[in-house]
Structure formats: structure tokens, C-alpha cells
Enzyme design. Sequence first.
Site, short mmCIF file in Angstrom:
data_model
loop_
_atom_site.label_atom_id
_atom_site.label_comp_id
_atom_site.label_asym_id
_atom_site.label_seq_id
_atom_site.Cartn_x
_atom_site.Cartn_y
_atom_site.Cartn_z
CB SER A 1 -38.18 -23.23 -28.28
OG SER A 1 -37.05 -22.50 -28.32
CG ASP A 2 -35.61 -28.61 -31.27
OD1 ASP A 2 -34.58 -28.05 -31.52
OD2 ASP A 2 -36.54 -29.42 -31.83
CD1 TRP A 3 -30.26 -24.06 -31.32
CD2 TRP A 3 -31.74 -24.71 -29.99
NE1 TRP A 3 -30.31 -24.44 -29.81
CE2 TRP A 3 -30.70 -24.95 -28.82
CE3 TRP A 3 -31.85 -25.23 -28.66
CZ2 TRP A 3 -30.29 -24.56 -27.50
CZ3 TRP A 3 -32.44 -26.30 -27.52
CH2 TRP A 3 -31.53 -25.61 -26.62
N GLY A 4 -35.28 -22.73 -33.22
CA GLY A 4 -36.15 -21.77 -33.93
C GLY A 4 -37.17 -22.81 -33.42
CB ALA A 5 -39.49 -24.41 -32.15
#
Length: 714
Positions: A239-243
Site C-alpha cells: 500500500s501507499d503510506w496511509g492508503a
Amino acid sequence: MSKDILEIEKKIEEIISKLTLEEKSAMCHGNGLFRTGGVERLNIPPLKMSDGPMGVRNEFPDDSWMPIGNSDDYTTYLPCNTALAATWNTSLAHEAGVVLGNEARGRGKDVILGPGINIIRSPLCGRNFEYMSEDPYLISKLVVPLIKGIQENNDVAACVKHFAANNQETERLKVEVEIDERTLREIYLPGFEAAVKEGNSYSIMTAYNKLYGYYCSHSEQLIKEILEEEWGFDGVVVSDWGAVHDTVEAANSGLDIEMNVTYNFDDYFFAKPLVEAVKSGKVSEEVVNEKIRRILRMMYKINAFSEDRKRGIYNSSKHREKTLELARESIVLLKNEKNVLPLKDNKIKTLAVIGENANIIHSNGGGSAEIKALYEVTPLLGIKSRLGGQTEVKYAKGYDADKSKKEALINEAVELAKISDVVIIIGGLKHTDDDLQLENNALTVSKDQEIKHYVDSEGYDKTDLNLPYAQDELIKSVLEVNKNAVVVMLSGAPVKMTEWIDDVSAVVQTWYNGMEGGNALAEILFGDVSPSGKLPITFPRALEDSPAHKIGEFPGGKTVKYTEGIFVGYRYFSSYDVKPLFCFGHGLSYTDFKYEALDILINEVPEDTDISVKFKVTNAGDKDGAEVPQIYVRDLDASVERPKLELKGFDKVYLKAYETKEVEIKLNKKSLAFYSVEDKKWTVEPGTFEIFVGSSSEDIRLRKKFNLNSSYKF
């Protein structure tokens, strides 16, 4: 399946049988800002990651965004991805990947978080400089060798991002993209498909935005159906960071690793909540086991368990040499009337370098693309060191974020231009919004006042195409006293030039061009190297000419509608007869190239059509140079609406003065196809097609029609 692979699969199953549920969870989420959790008792190391579209980012503690600050994380600063795309050089893309992968491994990383290959849909997206192009074919042809360069012989994984349709920073964490299936397939997915099928990228990062009702990190359609089942991807989905927004939905969608920007690692969705979801029956433990299989497979691919793993190296002289080569080939000569360029260094006694961008570094900005560069040669340094002591080089800042200095800075620049033999103006954009910072510090921005952004940076989209800090006024004022002043734009995206473009003789586009960018620019300006870069994006005359703004929406609200469909970039400009400022594929040289003798050979076979496009290119001038012949295709009898031009082939050809070479570019059925929504397949219809061979999308030199009798669905 080979014996080695069978043996690895057996080892993986043995490991899984020994892991507790809690240990499996630890391997599936961040246990530091840039690492997962390892399992020490089984000698499973954590996966260490780093941002890296332009180099390996500086070191952070596990639980702080304040850099550690030691002197051991200076690194090679590579040109941005738009610059790489401007080379149109697949061999250089591979070599750039080798440098990036080697540096990542040298810094002890397992995964380098790049390359970024999202389509440049709007010239305002603040992250465009991290991406390559508006064209899916150009992206596909460059991302494959780039990935191979990163992964081959480096024992490190590429992580292609951001999957998918992540084309703006405004509301990027929650905006929903509304896009039709054909557009998704023809424009926004081909680069990722090539990265998987041809590049064999070991990992892929999901995007923040929603698509078809689901966050991309939660999308079974994207991850399971398209990525894994259709394309055969067997790597790791990060995942992208915080996605990630939900444990069960993300876990069951096929996401493997959750990363975030916060320090509460045990509370991540794939941490304690995942363990609880398995125990309550909401997520099968076999779903978690499959994540571990993919993670372990990747770890074996990068030899994470081997004592003989590659060590890598960073900051080597070879890496710096390659960075210079990349920068040289990326610079685009946009305009050169009266042959103002190249400059004759032996005739210049006094030279004025004007503009803040000549004297500042860019490596340390841009968000996650920031680099702690070993050094960065600015344009001012590159020009001055190139000329040496026989020429007096003077610098005037010319513009600044502080509006109170505007008049004085312009006056200083004009006075310097009056007394100088040659004037070079270095304008453009940068990564920090000094104007906004100054106004906030001075408490001059009210809550309801529109805040304008002028930066190329993650987290921001630009408000317009205008040059910030009164640069237009500066350029016009300097041109009034020195009509042959050379204008250099340094940016990661197009800017508006219409206020002065007709009055200037020479314009050069350079980019965030790595640690050797200033030297490369000097070599181009003084003719040591003939420019060979070509624009990988269209430069519009005005923002409203761009299709995302003319037909579609940007940035939208809760949703953003891509109603321009497949007519992105030059596909729109050519099909709707809109004149750009500088077209896709444009780039001049210090020599002239002639095209002749176009021949098209077609072999229709049951499974495919082999098309050979042959022609000759001649360097008609007395200087060595490189040209990029581009092949565009038009379907004249299509049953669906198609663009007038679609890039389907190119080559970079190096020619000595007066040399001629025959060029052959191969096309196939995919070159002629469109995506049929009804059939859910790529489709080629019989009929008449036209091949265009050009130096750009507007500068077409040769053309020929041919008839196709066969039809294909695949």
C-alpha cells in the site's frame, strides 16, 4: 516448474508452518516507517524500503520523520522520471535502473519505491516530475528496461507506483476517479501491464484514490482480477503510506503489506486488527498465508536469505558519469531562431546569468522524491566552471518570493543584461512554496483567501500554469535590452510562456536533472553536446487547452470525472486541431535531419500481424547529433472513435555529420488495436491504416497507408 523453484516453494511452506499468526501479521505491515517486521527466531529479516524515484532517500528512525542526520546517507541524485522520459532512450533507462538498484542495495535496502509511472493527465499535478509521460506507449517502453536495470544483478526489488489512476494530489487520499473502462485500459493501465508482464517487477504499490467505488488498496478488481489473474503477477502488493482504511476489505482484496506514516505500528489495520479478524473468522488464515508466500518469494528473488547477497555500492564515479549522460540527453531545445545557440564561448567576454533557479539546489525538495545528494551542480556553477577564467560571469537573482524585492531585482537584472555580451535567464519552478511560507509567516493569508501553489511537489497541485514571482515581467524586461537573451526553463512540468515566447530567440527546457544537471546544461548551451531530448508531454499554450480542463475535470471534488476519455495529451491536441505551445515529441538539434525512402512490409499471420516500417534518416548538417524518429498510427476505418495519432514506435539514432542510417521499427497487432468494452478484449478490425513517421507529433516527415485484411481479438 524448475527444480530450484520447487525447492524454494517447499522451503516457503515449511516456514509458513512454523509461523504464528502474530508473526505472519508482523511481516504484513510496517514496524517502522520504512520497514516491515521480521521474525528473528526463524531468521526472517524485515523488508527495508526507501523512496527512490530519483535516488535513495535519507535515513529516518523507525518512529520519526526527522532524518537521522548522519553523513552516511548522501547519495547519487538522478534526473527525475520526466527527464528520463525526455531522453527517449531505452538503453539509458536500463542504465539508470542499474544505478538506482545498485545504490539502493548499497544502502542496505530491499525495495526501492519506484519508478512512478502514472499518466501525466494535467500539467498542474504537483507530482508530474516523478512520472514519465502522457503517453502509455512511451511509458511502457521505458519502464521495462528501468525495472530490469533495478532488479538485475542488484538483489533488490522495484516497486512500481501508483496503481492506478492516481493523477492528482488534491484530495488524493479520498478522491474517487470516474473513468470508463476503455480509457482505463488504453491509457492508464498499459504501463503497469508492461511493468508486470515484461519488466517482471517484484512489487507494486497501490494508489491512494478510489476507483469504481473502492480504495485502490481494497480493490479486488485491480489486485486480484487484473493484476494477478489477468496479468499473472506473483509479486508483492504494497500500500501507499496511509492508503488502507479497513482490515477485512484490504486483506481479502489481495493487498500484502500495509505501510503508513504514523508510529502506532501495532494498531495498523494489518497488525493487531488483522490477527483479530482471523480469529473472528472475518479473514481466513489461508488469505494471510498467501500474503506470506508472496513476501517470501520476493525475499528469495532478492536473495534476502543468502550470505552471498550483492552488496551494492553508492556514490561511485560510474554512477555520477551515468547521471551526467542521462541529464545531457534529457535537455530539450524548444526554440532556436537565428541559431543563437550554441553559444560561442571564445567570443564571450562578459556573461550574465539571471534567475534564482540558476543558484539553488532542487534535490532536497519535492516530498518523498527528496534526495540527500552528495552534491548538486547548479546551472550557475555548471556555466561558470565550463567557461573558466577567460569569461567574466556575473549573477543576478532576478526574482524572489518576497514581492517587496520585485522591482529592485528586475532593475538589477536589466542593468546587468545591458552590459553583458551574452545573457542566460534561468527560470521555471521549484519544489518549495516560498511565497506561501512567507505569507503565512507574515499572517497575511486569511482563511477564505485563495492560496496559490507554484510548486512541483508531492502533496500539492499547482493552481495555474503561470510562472511565479513575476518571472514574465523579468524576462520581458531583459529581452527589451538584450533581444538575444537565452531563456532556460527548469521545471518538472510545462509553464505558460505566451507573454514572451514570440520575442525570444532561444528557449531550452531542462528538468530536475540530477547532481550533474548544471554541467549537462552548460554542455548543451555551449555546443559540447548537441541537444537530443524530446518532450514526453505536450506544452499547452493555456491551461484551458488541456483536455483534462477543457473536457474533463481537474481536480474535481469528492469525485473527478475523466470525461476526456482516451483523448489525453497529444491525442486530444491532434484530434481536435488544438495548437499547443510545443507539441509532444518536439525537440530541436544543432543539426538537421532528413527522412526518406519509407517502406512498409506487412505479413498477416493467424495469430499476429508483423509490420516492418523501414526508412532512412540522414544527418544533413556538419555537427554530430541524435534524432528520435517517431511512428504514429491512425485507424481510418475504425468502428469506434479513435485518436488521429497514437505513438506506436520510436528509436534513438546517433548520426555523425552527413551520415545516413536505415531505421527499422517493428509493429504488430497490438499497435493497431483498441480495447473493446463489449468483448472485454483488445480488438483489431480490418480496413485502412496510416503510418506517420515524424520528428515529433506535429513534424511528420513521411506517411503511407496500408490495408489490413485480418481481424484479431486478444
